[in-house]
Design a protein around this motif. Structure first.
Motif, short mmCIF file in Angstrom:
data_model
loop_
_atom_site.label_atom_id
_atom_site.label_comp_id
_atom_site.label_asym_id
_atom_site.label_seq_id
_atom_site.Cartn_x
_atom_site.Cartn_y
_atom_site.Cartn_z
N HIS A 57 0.83 -1.22 0.00
CA HIS A 57 0.00 0.00 0.00
C HIS A 57 0.86 1.27 0.00
CE1 HIS A 57 -3.13 -2.96 0.71
NE2 HIS A 57 -2.30 -3.47 1.59
N GLU A 72 -2.45 0.10 7.78
CA GLU A 72 -1.58 -0.97 7.30
C GLU A 72 -0.34 -0.42 6.59
OE1 GLU A 72 -3.52 -3.60 4.55
OE2 GLU A 72 -1.72 -4.83 4.25
N ALA A 128 -0.32 -6.17 6.61
CA ALA A 128 -0.97 -6.54 7.87
C ALA A 128 -2.41 -6.87 7.57
CB ALA A 128 -0.86 -5.40 8.87
N ARG A 158 -8.71 -8.88 -0.76
CA ARG A 158 -8.48 -7.58 -0.13
C ARG A 158 -7.18 -6.96 -0.66
NH1 ARG A 158 -5.77 -6.22 4.07
NH2 ARG A 158 -5.54 -8.28 4.97
N GLU A 159 -6.13 -7.78 -0.73
CA GLU A 159 -4.84 -7.24 -1.17
C GLU A 159 -4.87 -6.91 -2.67
OE1 GLU A 159 -3.07 -6.23 0.97
OE2 GLU A 159 -2.85 -7.57 2.68
ZN LIG Z 1 -2.15 -5.28 2.40
#
Ligand SMILES: [Zn+2]
Length: 394
Positions: A57, A72, A128, A158-159
């Motif tokens: 990110h 994160e 994370a 999600r990632e």
């Molecule tokens: Zn991530």
């Protein structure tokens, strides 16, 4: 051609045998005095020279937001920089490259590109975790492959969803849709030539997390991470812990916690480097099928403690029959903004968020920022569901 017993060929063969015997004697003498530091290099020439550390990110993409607003992107960067500094200090022959060293946005394909262009020997992506259960905790390290649980698919989704923040992601990633479960399956079925090495390093990471940093290890897992798919070297994606767990969020945000995690990663890296150099190479043939150790599969089944994590939430801010409405300036700077097709309509939504509280916070913000009609919607495995259904999973 003559056979073995023709005198001419027999003499040649005899010479070869003599030569071989000489070589064996010489090798035995050389090997009996191994110089520890140069042995690997002399035997096979392979050295682990370059590592790429990828803090997940950054910039306009905060990643998961956890208890107390911890981000994160900040945790990932802090641990990544510490890991890099340990390697620079204790293993000065290794070149450390980062995909980012500051709080800036870097596209997923660009991260993989940095590693590929540098011909890196290892790629370590640092993240994370987050989920809608406050009790979920522990570390997990992923290698590329087909997920064996809904929970692992959720982490990959999600990632991977960060590409929604990139321009032209549909063209850039060959039509890959991070909101559909199928997309994550397709590329995780490709043979990963470096799977065995990736698992080897991932196991060391989880071992160090458990035994040195005294974390709960959830084990080595597989899922279809776009950033791992695009790298051409052994690569892992580390989830340092759950930002949605109050105790773990405190640990991940602390200087001490970050130092412990970085030093566990460093020890895993040093061990891996030593072993791989002694063995000779990390290069495996692309068509070699690598069996996945049985314990990885068992780990995934037994550590399934949060089956409801496939539940997610989005905020719908607008619906239209005209796709080009999305070019309106008011939609341009929204985080996690994307368009969903529903029959003849297009829904403009923000999300997904794994936690309902997080989604509610965004919902309120959106209302305050001129999207008075915004409302919250639950999803299960990427499909929109009713609140009655959602209640079953919460
Ligand atoms: Zn991530």
């Amino acid at each position: 051609m003559g056979n073995f017993f023709d005198s001419k060929y027999f003499i040649i063969k005899l010479k070869i045998v003599k030569k071989l015997f000489f070589l064996i004697v010489i090798s035995a003498i050389l090997l009996s005095f191994p110089s520890k530091s140069t042995k690997a290099e002399h035997q096979n020439g392979y050295k682990l020279r370059t590592v790429v550390i990828d803090p997940g990110h950054g910039g306009r993409d905060p990643g998961a937001i956890g208890v107390g607003g911890i981000k994160e992107k900040d945790v990932a960067l802090a641990v990544a920089l510490k890991l890099g500094s340990y390697i620079n200090q204790y293993l000065p022959d290794v070149k450390v490259l980062y995909t980012r060293e500051t709080d800036k946005f870097v596209a997923l394909h660009e991260r993989a590109n940095i590693a590929n262009k540098a011909n890196a020997d290892l790629f370590i992506s640092i993240h994370a975790n987050a989920t809608n259960s406050r009790s979920a905790n522990g570390t997990e390290t992923f290698v590329l492959g087909l997920h064996r649980s809904a929970q692992n698919l959720e982490v990959a989704k999600r990632e991977n969803s960060v590409i929604l923040l990139e321009d032209n992601y549909v063209e850039r990633y060959d039509g890959f849709d991070p909101t559909s479960p199928e997309g994550h399956i397709i590329f995780s079925l490709f043979q990963d030539a470096y799977l065995e090495q990736s698992i080897h390093f991932a196991s060391k990471v989880e071992d160090q997390f458990e035994n040195r940093a005294l974390r709960r290890s959830r084990g080595v897992k597989q899922a279809g991470f776009l950033v791992l798919y695009q790298t051409t070297m052994p690569s892992v994606l580390v989830e340092l812990g759950f930002l949605t767990n109050p105790a773990e969020a405190r640990y991940l945000g602390s200087e001490e916690g970050q130092s412990f995690l970085a030093s566990a990663l460093f020890r895993a890296f040093r061990e891996y480097k030593e072993e791989i150099e002694a063995r000779g190479s990390h290069r495996y043939l692309a068509d070699r099928s690598v069996p996945i150790p049985e314990d990885i599969i068992q780990n995934e089944v037994t550590q399934e403690d949060n089956p409801s994590s496939a539940l997610a939430f989005k905020v719908q801010i607008y619906a239209t029959q005209n796709m080009s409405d999305k070019d309106n300036a008011k939609f341009q700077n929204l985080q996690k903004f994307h368009v969903e097709r529903a029959g003849d309509f297009y829904r403009f939504v923000v999300g997904p968020f794994n936690q309902r509280e997080e989604a509610s916070t965004h919902h309120k913000e959106l209302i305050n920022n001129g999207f008075g009609d915004a409302f919250l919607v639950p999803y299960y495995n990427g499909e929109r569901i009713s609140w009655q259904e959602a209640a079953k999973y919460e």
